[in-house]
Design a protein around this motif. Sequence first.
Motif, short mmCIF file in Angstrom:
data_model
loop_
_atom_site.label_atom_id
_atom_site.label_comp_id
_atom_site.label_asym_id
_atom_site.label_seq_id
_atom_site.Cartn_x
_atom_site.Cartn_y
_atom_site.Cartn_z
N SER A 1 1.72 9.76 -5.32
CA SER A 1 2.23 11.05 -4.85
C SER A 1 3.26 11.62 -5.82
O SER A 1 3.22 12.80 -6.16
CB SER A 1 2.84 10.88 -3.46
N ARG A 2 4.17 10.77 -6.28
CA ARG A 2 5.19 11.24 -7.23
C ARG A 2 4.53 11.68 -8.54
O ARG A 2 4.91 12.70 -9.13
CB ARG A 2 6.23 10.15 -7.49
N ALA A 3 3.54 10.92 -8.98
CA ALA A 3 2.88 11.24 -10.26
C ALA A 3 2.14 12.57 -10.18
O ALA A 3 2.25 13.40 -11.09
CB ALA A 3 1.92 10.11 -10.65
N ASN B 1 0.82 -1.22 0.00
CA ASN B 1 0.00 0.00 0.00
C ASN B 1 0.85 1.26 0.00
O ASN B 1 0.52 2.24 -0.67
CB ASN B 1 -0.93 0.01 1.22
N CYS B 2 1.94 1.22 0.74
CA CYS B 2 2.83 2.38 0.80
C CYS B 2 3.38 2.71 -0.59
O CYS B 2 3.42 3.88 -0.98
CB CYS B 2 3.96 2.13 1.79
N MET B 3 3.81 1.70 -1.33
CA MET B 3 4.36 1.94 -2.68
C MET B 3 3.30 2.50 -3.61
O MET B 3 3.59 3.38 -4.43
CB MET B 3 4.95 0.65 -3.26
N ASN B 4 2.07 2.03 -3.51
CA ASN B 4 1.00 2.57 -4.33
C ASN B 4 0.79 4.05 -4.04
O ASN B 4 0.63 4.86 -4.96
CB ASN B 4 -0.31 1.80 -4.10
N LEU B 5 0.80 4.41 -2.77
CA LEU B 5 0.63 5.81 -2.39
C LEU B 5 1.82 6.66 -2.83
O LEU B 5 1.66 7.78 -3.31
CB LEU B 5 0.42 5.94 -0.88
N ARG B 6 3.03 6.12 -2.69
CA ARG B 6 4.22 6.86 -3.11
C ARG B 6 4.22 7.09 -4.62
O ARG B 6 4.58 8.17 -5.08
CB ARG B 6 5.48 6.14 -2.65
#
Length: 152
Positions: free
Chosen positions: A25-27, A17-22
């Motif tokens: 966020s970057r996008a 989940n953290c990677m999906n949010l990161r």
Amino acid sequence: MKEQMNEVYPKQPSRCNCMNLRRASRAITQFYDDTLKPSGLTVTQLSLLRHLGTVKTATISELAKMVQIDRTTLNRNMKPLIREEFIDVRQGRDSRTRQVALTIQGKNAAIRGVELWEEAQNAVKEYMGDDLTRLVQLLLKLETIAHYDEKR
């Protein structure tokens, strides 16, 4: 623009989940930064200028708290704003503090930036539609997770 976005959606989510949010966020940060590019500001820098526009001056610590970033990140983001003379940093009430203030050039840059920021905002609203309200609610809920253990 919406057609371009739909060409790459949906991507495969990560199991984390953290990677999906990161990734998201970057996008979105890249999208806003690209939209703001003609102003010479990033979305983070625009946020700093806008916050400074609401107060006469602020210490580094006060400004970091306002924009919810650590002092090291704040100092890194302030360097180009100081170089462009968008903000002025002076010694504070004692030798340990520094006061940050918005300059006239900074006010003008913020005005230009806000116009472009509004374009980005409208594009995101158009793309996300009714999902945007729910997304914002979920993101606000996620912000409280850092304090989850404190509440238990």
